[in-house]
Design a protein around this motif. Sequence first.
Motif, PDB file in Angstrom:
ATOM      1  N   TYR A   1       0.829  -1.215   0.000  1.00  0.00           N
ATOM      2  CA  TYR A   1       0.000   0.000   0.000  1.00  0.00           C
ATOM      3  C   TYR A   1       0.853   1.251   0.000  1.00  0.00           C
ATOM      4  N   PHE A   2       1.838   1.316   0.885  1.00  0.00           N
ATOM      5  CA  PHE A   2       2.617   2.545   1.019  1.00  0.00           C
ATOM      6  C   PHE A   2       3.666   2.718  -0.074  1.00  0.00           C
ATOM      7  N   SER A   3       4.129   1.625  -0.666  1.00  0.00           N
ATOM      8  CA  SER A   3       5.200   1.740  -1.657  1.00  0.00           C
ATOM      9  C   SER A   3       4.704   1.675  -3.101  1.00  0.00           C
ATOM     10  N   VAL A   4       3.577   1.010  -3.353  1.00  0.00           N
ATOM     11  CA  VAL A   4       3.117   0.807  -4.728  1.00  0.00           C
ATOM     12  C   VAL A   4       1.759   1.471  -4.962  1.00  0.00           C
ATOM     13  N   SER A   5       0.735   0.990  -4.260  1.00  0.00           N
ATOM     14  CA  SER A   5      -0.636   1.395  -4.585  1.00  0.00           C
ATOM     15  C   SER A   5      -0.890   2.871  -4.323  1.00  0.00           C
ATOM     16  N   SER A   6      -0.547   3.339  -3.125  1.00  0.00           N
ATOM     17  CA  SER A   6      -0.793   4.752  -2.832  1.00  0.00           C
ATOM     18  C   SER A   6       0.045   5.659  -3.717  1.00  0.00           C
ATOM     19  N   THR A   7       1.227   5.203  -4.120  1.00  0.00           N
ATOM     20  CA  THR A   7       2.052   6.000  -5.037  1.00  0.00           C
ATOM     21  C   THR A   7       1.377   6.146  -6.386  1.00  0.00           C
ATOM     22  N   PHE A   8       0.861   5.042  -6.924  1.00  0.00           N
ATOM     23  CA  PHE A   8       0.179   5.097  -8.216  1.00  0.00           C
ATOM     24  C   PHE A   8      -1.107   5.918  -8.125  1.00  0.00           C
ATOM     25  N   TRP A   9      -1.841   5.790  -7.024  1.00  0.00           N
ATOM     26  CA  TRP A   9      -3.087   6.545  -6.884  1.00  0.00           C
ATOM     27  C   TRP A   9      -2.828   8.038  -6.767  1.00  0.00           C
ATOM     28  N   PHE A  10      -1.842   8.411  -5.987  1.00  0.00           N
ATOM     29  CA  PHE A  10      -1.525   9.831  -5.874  1.00  0.00           C
ATOM     30  C   PHE A  10      -0.963  10.367  -7.185  1.00  0.00           C
ATOM     31  N   TRP A  11      -0.189   9.571  -7.865  1.00  0.00           N
ATOM     32  CA  TRP A  11       0.327   9.948  -9.187  1.00  0.00           C
ATOM     33  C   TRP A  11      -0.806  10.185 -10.166  1.00  0.00           C
ATOM     34  N   ALA A  12      -1.802   9.285 -10.142  1.00  0.00           N
ATOM     35  CA  ALA A  12      -2.948   9.441 -11.042  1.00  0.00           C
ATOM     36  C   ALA A  12      -3.792  10.656 -10.688  1.00  0.00           C
ATOM     37  N   ALA A  13      -3.957  10.926  -9.394  1.00  0.00           N
ATOM     38  CA  ALA A  13      -4.818  12.020  -8.974  1.00  0.00           C
ATOM     39  C   ALA A  13      -4.171  13.382  -9.152  1.00  0.00           C
TER      40      ALA A  13
ATOM     41  N   ASP B   1      -4.370   7.234 -19.069  1.00  0.00           N
ATOM     42  CA  ASP B   1      -3.222   7.106 -18.175  1.00  0.00           C
ATOM     43  C   ASP B   1      -3.663   7.059 -16.717  1.00  0.00           C
ATOM     44  N   ARG B   2      -4.648   7.879 -16.360  1.00  0.00           N
ATOM     45  CA  ARG B   2      -5.139   7.890 -14.988  1.00  0.00           C
ATOM     46  C   ARG B   2      -5.817   6.560 -14.638  1.00  0.00           C
ATOM     47  N   LYS B   3      -6.565   6.006 -15.558  1.00  0.00           N
ATOM     48  CA  LYS B   3      -7.224   4.723 -15.302  1.00  0.00           C
ATOM     49  C   LYS B   3      -6.208   3.596 -15.172  1.00  0.00           C
ATOM     50  N   ARG B   4      -5.160   3.617 -15.985  1.00  0.00           N
ATOM     51  CA  ARG B   4      -4.138   2.567 -15.922  1.00  0.00           C
ATOM     52  C   ARG B   4      -3.424   2.579 -14.573  1.00  0.00           C
ATOM     53  N   LYS B   5      -3.096   3.742 -14.064  1.00  0.00           N
ATOM     54  CA  LYS B   5      -2.405   3.823 -12.782  1.00  0.00           C
ATOM     55  C   LYS B   5      -3.317   3.424 -11.623  1.00  0.00           C
ATOM     56  N   THR B   6      -4.577   3.810 -11.692  1.00  0.00           N
ATOM     57  CA  THR B   6      -5.516   3.429 -10.629  1.00  0.00           C
ATOM     58  C   THR B   6      -5.715   1.920 -10.590  1.00  0.00           C
ATOM     59  N   ILE B   7      -5.853   1.300 -11.749  1.00  0.00           N
ATOM     60  CA  ILE B   7      -6.039  -0.149 -11.809  1.00  0.00           C
ATOM     61  C   ILE B   7      -4.790  -0.872 -11.320  1.00  0.00           C
ATOM     62  N   THR B   8      -3.619  -0.354 -11.627  1.00  0.00           N
ATOM     63  CA  THR B   8      -2.377  -0.977 -11.158  1.00  0.00           C
ATOM     64  C   THR B   8      -2.326  -1.050  -9.637  1.00  0.00           C
ATOM     65  N   GLY B   9      -2.715   0.041  -8.965  1.00  0.00           N
ATOM     66  CA  GLY B   9      -2.736   0.023  -7.504  1.00  0.00           C
ATOM     67  C   GLY B   9      -3.742  -0.955  -6.937  1.00  0.00           C
ATOM     68  N   ILE B  10      -4.912  -1.064  -7.564  1.00  0.00           N
ATOM     69  CA  ILE B  10      -5.942  -1.988  -7.074  1.00  0.00           C
ATOM     70  C   ILE B  10      -5.512  -3.435  -7.270  1.00  0.00           C
ATOM     71  N   VAL B  11      -4.966  -3.753  -8.434  1.00  0.00           N
ATOM     72  CA  VAL B  11      -4.566  -5.129  -8.725  1.00  0.00           C
ATOM     73  C   VAL B  11      -3.438  -5.582  -7.798  1.00  0.00           C
ATOM     74  N   ALA B  12      -2.470  -4.718  -7.539  1.00  0.00           N
ATOM     75  CA  ALA B  12      -1.359  -5.090  -6.658  1.00  0.00           C
ATOM     76  C   ALA B  12      -1.850  -5.450  -5.264  1.00  0.00           C
ATOM     77  N   LEU B  13      -2.772  -4.666  -4.721  1.00  0.00           N
ATOM     78  CA  LEU B  13      -3.286  -4.964  -3.383  1.00  0.00           C
ATOM     79  C   LEU B  13      -4.226  -6.164  -3.384  1.00  0.00           C
ATOM     80  N   TRP B  14      -4.939  -6.389  -4.465  1.00  0.00           N
ATOM     81  CA  TRP B  14      -5.895  -7.494  -4.479  1.00  0.00           C
ATOM     82  C   TRP B  14      -5.180  -8.839  -4.365  1.00  0.00           C
ATOM     83  N   PHE B  15      -4.078  -9.002  -5.087  1.00  0.00           N
ATOM     84  CA  PHE B  15      -3.374 -10.279  -5.056  1.00  0.00           C
ATOM     85  C   PHE B  15      -2.564 -10.470  -3.783  1.00  0.00           C
ATOM     86  N   LEU B  16      -2.002  -9.416  -3.240  1.00  0.00           N
ATOM     87  CA  LEU B  16      -1.074  -9.549  -2.118  1.00  0.00           C
ATOM     88  C   LEU B  16      -1.692  -9.226  -0.765  1.00  0.00           C
ATOM     89  N   ASN B  17      -2.917  -8.685  -0.746  1.00  0.00           N
ATOM     90  CA  ASN B  17      -3.507  -8.310   0.542  1.00  0.00           C
ATOM     91  C   ASN B  17      -4.977  -8.709   0.646  1.00  0.00           C
TER      92      ASN B  17
END
Length: 251
Positions: free
Chosen positions: A106-118, A126-142
């Motif tokens: 969350y702190f190193s990948v997902s929140s970075t991509f979400w803040f980058w997109a926002a 581009d904004r949708k791609r970054k938001t989805i990247t953060g969601i997918v990373a957390l879904w598999f690992l958390n």
Amino acid sequence: MHQPIPQSPGTGGSYTSAGPASTGYMTSAAPVGVIQPGEPGFFLPNWILEERRVVPMVCMGWWGLSILITLINCVGWIMRGGGKTAYGDGFARVYLTFVIIGMIVYFSVSSTFWFWAAKYSTERVDRKRKTITGIVALWFLNDMPLWAMDYHSIEVDAARGIQIASFIFNTITFLTGGIVVWLTYTYKVTTFLNNNYTPISRPEHSAAHSGSVFPERGGGMDPILPQQPLIDREPMIMPQKLMYHRTDYDV
């Protein structure tokens, strides 16, 4: 000396001086008490309240709250004596491991991509791609492993308040992330199959089945051919070859 151009009555505007650097047009002033575009009137910054920024910021807040409640559940119950007695020491260690992994992601990948997109993304793709990247990373690992373990903990032992809260939050994040992962996978696979395994139709084959481009032959416009307006023309008369006999009088 240049004289100022007065404002016309009822326009609510100001006046400008008719000088060389001035255009001579009146500039209208904003009425008092009316909120202008870009000034939503809330305490949050304007860039957060824009429509294109809302989804990444909501994801950052919701997943952060879910991880916080899961951490409280882990420290307050799972890792204590009662939790270890009910679920076993191995279950408690695995639960703590995935909580730590989720916080790191969350702190190193997902929140970075979400803040980058926002904050910095200007294009919707581009904004949708970054938001989805953060969601997918957390879904598999958390989300997926912690939801399964929360479900098991409630099924085995009587649920407590913090366990129910953790299960509810993890269920929402698990379902939301699962839908995003499924839609993303479906889109990627169908796009790949369509680009690589779809047969290319030949123009003559399409013209034979879809009809001619001439309406007098009973056909419609071929979708493969460029859509050009039909113009009525006179039938073209081919020039005839002049034939004559050579005589002795020909020079």
